[in-house]
Design a protein around this motif. Structure first.
Motif, PDB file in Angstrom:
ATOM      1  N   THR A   1      23.041  -9.806  13.147  1.00 58.74           N
ATOM      2  CA  THR A   1      21.806  -9.227  13.653  1.00 58.74           C
ATOM      3  C   THR A   1      21.803  -7.727  13.411  1.00 58.74           C
ATOM      4  OG1 THR A   1      21.741 -10.915  15.392  1.00 58.74           O
ATOM      5  CG2 THR A   1      20.301  -9.007  15.657  1.00 58.74           C
TER       6      THR A   1
ATOM      7  N   ASN B   1      25.442 -16.178  11.768  1.00 58.66           N
ATOM      8  CA  ASN B   1      24.402 -15.169  11.946  1.00 58.66           C
ATOM      9  C   ASN B   1      24.981 -13.764  11.998  1.00 58.66           C
ATOM     10  OD1 ASN B   1      22.104 -16.973  12.445  1.00 58.66           O
ATOM     11  ND2 ASN B   1      23.122 -17.467  14.365  1.00 58.66           N
TER      12      ASN B   1
ATOM     13  N   HIS C   1      22.727 -12.582   3.124  1.00 58.36           N
ATOM     14  CA  HIS C   1      21.295 -12.331   3.066  1.00 58.36           C
ATOM     15  C   HIS C   1      21.023 -10.854   3.358  1.00 58.36           C
ATOM     16  CE1 HIS C   1      19.590 -16.672   3.568  1.00 58.36           C
ATOM     17  NE2 HIS C   1      20.796 -16.719   3.021  1.00 58.36           N
ATOM     18  N   LEU C   2      19.866 -10.388   2.973  1.00 55.28           N
ATOM     19  CA  LEU C   2      19.311  -9.065   3.258  1.00 55.28           C
ATOM     20  C   LEU C   2      19.983  -7.924   2.514  1.00 55.28           C
ATOM     21  CD1 LEU C   2      17.357  -7.190   4.820  1.00 55.28           C
ATOM     22  CD2 LEU C   2      19.080  -7.067   6.632  1.00 55.28           C
TER      23      LEU C   2
ATOM     24  N   ASP D   1      12.546 -14.293   5.302  1.00 56.83           N
ATOM     25  CA  ASP D   1      13.822 -14.425   4.591  1.00 56.83           C
ATOM     26  C   ASP D   1      14.215 -15.864   4.330  1.00 56.83           C
ATOM     27  OD1 ASP D   1      16.347 -13.186   3.550  1.00 56.83           O
ATOM     28  OD2 ASP D   1      17.206 -14.381   5.177  1.00 56.83           O
TER      29      ASP D   1
ATOM     30  N   GLY E   1      16.599  -7.551  12.436  1.00 54.67           N
ATOM     31  CA  GLY E   1      16.372  -8.953  12.735  1.00 54.67           C
ATOM     32  C   GLY E   1      17.630  -9.778  12.549  1.00 54.67           C
ATOM     33  N   LYS E   2      17.465 -11.104  12.696  1.00 57.09           N
ATOM     34  CA  LYS E   2      18.588 -12.043  12.571  1.00 57.09           C
ATOM     35  C   LYS E   2      18.610 -12.641  11.171  1.00 57.09           C
ATOM     36  CE  LYS E   2      18.554 -15.993  14.889  1.00 57.09           C
ATOM     37  NZ  LYS E   2      18.709 -16.974  15.984  1.00 57.09           N
ATOM     38  N   TYR E   3      19.783 -12.572  10.540  1.00 54.56           N
ATOM     39  CA  TYR E   3      19.987 -13.098   9.189  1.00 54.56           C
ATOM     40  C   TYR E   3      21.267 -13.926   9.173  1.00 54.56           C
ATOM     41  CZ  TYR E   3      16.494  -9.662   7.656  1.00 54.56           C
ATOM     42  OH  TYR E   3      15.339  -8.943   7.485  1.00 54.56           O
TER      43      TYR E   3
ATOM     44  N   ALA F   1      12.884 -10.265   8.132  1.00 58.72           N
ATOM     45  CA  ALA F   1      13.488 -11.477   8.690  1.00 58.72           C
ATOM     46  C   ALA F   1      12.522 -12.649   8.739  1.00 58.72           C
ATOM     47  CB  ALA F   1      14.039 -11.184  10.085  1.00 58.72           C
ATOM     48  N   GLU F   2      11.253 -12.386   9.034  1.00 58.98           N
ATOM     49  CA  GLU F   2      10.303 -13.486   9.178  1.00 58.98           C
ATOM     50  C   GLU F   2       9.988 -14.166   7.851  1.00 58.98           C
ATOM     51  OE1 GLU F   2       7.996  -9.527   9.250  1.00 58.98           O
ATOM     52  OE2 GLU F   2       9.838 -10.362  10.122  1.00 58.98           O
TER      53      GLU F   2
ATOM     54  N   TYR G   1      15.197 -18.105   7.067  1.00 56.95           N
ATOM     55  CA  TYR G   1      16.211 -18.525   8.025  1.00 56.95           C
ATOM     56  C   TYR G   1      16.203 -20.059   8.088  1.00 56.95           C
ATOM     57  CZ  TYR G   1      19.029 -18.483  12.293  1.00 56.95           C
ATOM     58  OH  TYR G   1      20.039 -18.670  13.210  1.00 56.95           O
TER      59      TYR G   1
END
Length: 522
Positions: A520, A518, A454-455, A135, A499-501, A132-133, A137
């Protein structure tokens, strides 16, 4: 899908236009024109008069163990996109598009990014399975080295917080590359300003390679070709035309006129070159097709087609190789999507000129590039009947189904594009998901939207309640076409990081006007 059905779909697409019909740019109904912009009196080159170019491949600055370190600097510079004309761009390492990353599965890439632009930026690895850090955001700003006043930026939604993982001047993005070989790309993802900043040049290829793909007898080296397709428009002085409310991109977000429907231009660029000419040998080539346009959709065809058989052999989609190849008469590709195809130019006589066309286009946007076939060449490549082994997600194992409706509303004199009735907020999570869970996500709308998660990659499950899918729905996807009044259902397994995406419409003007949400993973 039978060959006859594929040809029928292509024939229907051939009746569409790109600059006149709202259908082409993703508008809400026939009463709204799209955001088409015509170039001014700047001289445009004759089609197919300029040579095809490949974006430069960036090399690691250093390596340590299984980690490669890359240095990228974003800054404002001039580029010759139109012959003899200097155009100001936002460039990763000063090029348009940015440099191509060529990485290997299992080797971590650390991209040390410096922002010498006059505005914040956020880099997103589109299709990457990324912590997440790193990605991208939309409020994880990398602020300019020259400084920034956060209060200058007003938001589309007044209640949304500006807070994010802000960095000043430089930031390291870490990409583990623990995913199969695939054609990815990276681009800016700044909150409210993704559209204009990608339009100015902040995009590039990111190619992941692995041993499985290496072992296949597919075209490699000079015959493995990235093809980034985008449309742009130019002002009379050669600058890029984009109707921002604030052309400095520092304060008020948004666009004027009908560009909120999705920004389109009348000049087609391939790897940053307008309508290029590509001289190829009489052999098989792998073309990595990427739609990097803000909102324009394409149905790609070849004219003339070979004397027999399908012109394209589809071997991969967003998430890498398919289980088996698939013959295609045309490729429908929405913003953000990628398709890897094999074209056998050995089936054409030397000297043949082949135009890659867009049957959703009109006038200058109906042609993309030209191939000129040279002499027959030695070719020991082939397309195996089996490319890879793909797990098929089981809908019976889905723990829940979530539904999302995408729609547009007018508020305080401007349009806001919403998901389930709400514009994007950094504080609202629409889905709290346990890592490893499989879910069914259903999307619906009255108009076109390219859906991007995402992700976690997904598999298209149903269209309009039917498991009969479009030919482009195969394989692992991260972006898919949402057609008007047709529910799109996808199967997603959230098995990578926590994490949050975000997920959002990849019509960049819709995304900028808050059509994003979002989720999570815990």
């Amino acid at each position: 899908m039978t060959l006859s059905r594929r040809r029928f779909i292509g024939a229907v697409g051939a009746g569409s236009t790109g600059l006149i019909l709202p259908f082409a740019a993703g508008c809400d109904n026939a009463g709204h024109s799209d955001g088409a912009v015509q170039s001014g009196d700047v001289p445009l080159p004759a089609r197919f008069s300029l040579p095809f170019k490949r974006p430069p491949v960036i090399q690691p600055t250093s390596s340590e163990g299984t980690t490669d370190y890359f240095d990228v600097r974003a800054f404002t510079t001039k580029a010759e996109i139109l012959p003899g004309v200097q155009t100001e761009i936002f460039g990763y390492n000063g090029t348009f598009p940015g440099p191509t990353f060529s990485v290997r599965k299992g080797r971590t890439a650390v991209v040390r990014t410096r922002n010498d632009l006059p505005v914040p930026m956020v880099t997103h690895l589109h299709g990457g399975k990324t912590p997440a850090e790193s990605d991208g955001y939309p409020t994880d700003y990398l602020l300019p080295t020259s400084g920034w006043t956060a209060s200058a930026h007003t938001m589309h939604h007044a209640g949304m917080a500006m807070a994010g993982a802000t960095a000043q001047g430089t930031r390291n993005y870490t990409y583990p590359n623990l995913q199969r070989a695939s054609t990815l790309w990276y681009h800016d993802h700044r909150m409210d300003f993704t559209g204009p900043q990608v339009w100015r040049g902040l995009a590039g290829f990111y190619l992941v390679h692995d041993e499985e793909e290496d072992a296949l007898p597919l075209p490699k080296g000079d015959r493995d070709v990235p093809v980034m397709i985008m449309d742009r428009a130019f002002n009379s002085d050669g600058s890029l035309a984009y109707p921002s409310i604030d052309p400095t991109l520092k304060t008020t977000p948004g666009v004027t006129g009908d560009a909120h429907n999705g920004m389109t231009g009348d000049v087609i660029l391939v790897n940053g070159v307008p309508w290029p000419r590509f001289e190829v040998q009489g052999a098989r080539y792998r073309l990595r097709l990427l739609n990097a346009s803000n909102s324009r959709r394409y149905r790609v065809r070849l004219d003339p087609e070979p004397g027999s058989g399908d012109p394209f052999t589809l071997i991969g989609s967003d998430g890498g190789l398919l289980a088996q190849p698939q013959g295609m008469n045309s490729i429908y590709i929405v913003p953000g999507e990628r398709f890897d195809v094999i074209v056998d130019f050995g089936r054409y006589a030397p000297g043949t000129k082949i135009t890659m066309t867009n049957s959703l286009g009109d006038g200058s946007t109906a042609e993309l590039m030209q191939f000129v076939v040279g002499a027959k060449a030695g070719d020991d490549t082939s397309v195996p009947a089996r490319l890879s082994t793909l797990e098929r997600l089981d809908p019976a194992k889905a723990v829940r189904t979530r539904s999302f409706t995408l729609a547009r509303n007018s508020e305080s004199g401007h349009y806001v594009y919403k998901i389930n009735g709400y514009p994007f907020s950094t504080d609202r999570s629409w889905a709290d998901i346990k890592r490893g869970d499989i879910e069914i996500w259903e999307f619906s709308s009255t108009t076109h939207h390219p859906i991007h998660l995402h992700l976690s990659p997904f598999q298209v499950y149903k269209r309009g309640g039917s498991t009969t899918l479009e030919p482009e729905d195969v394989g692992w996807k991260d972006t898919a076409r949402l057609a008007p009044n047709q529910k799109l259902s996808v199967l997603v397994r959230f098995s990578d990081y926590t994490g949050k995406y975000v997920f959002h419409c990849h019509n960049l003007e819709h995304e900028d006007m808050a059509m994003m949400a979002n989720f999570t993973v815990t």
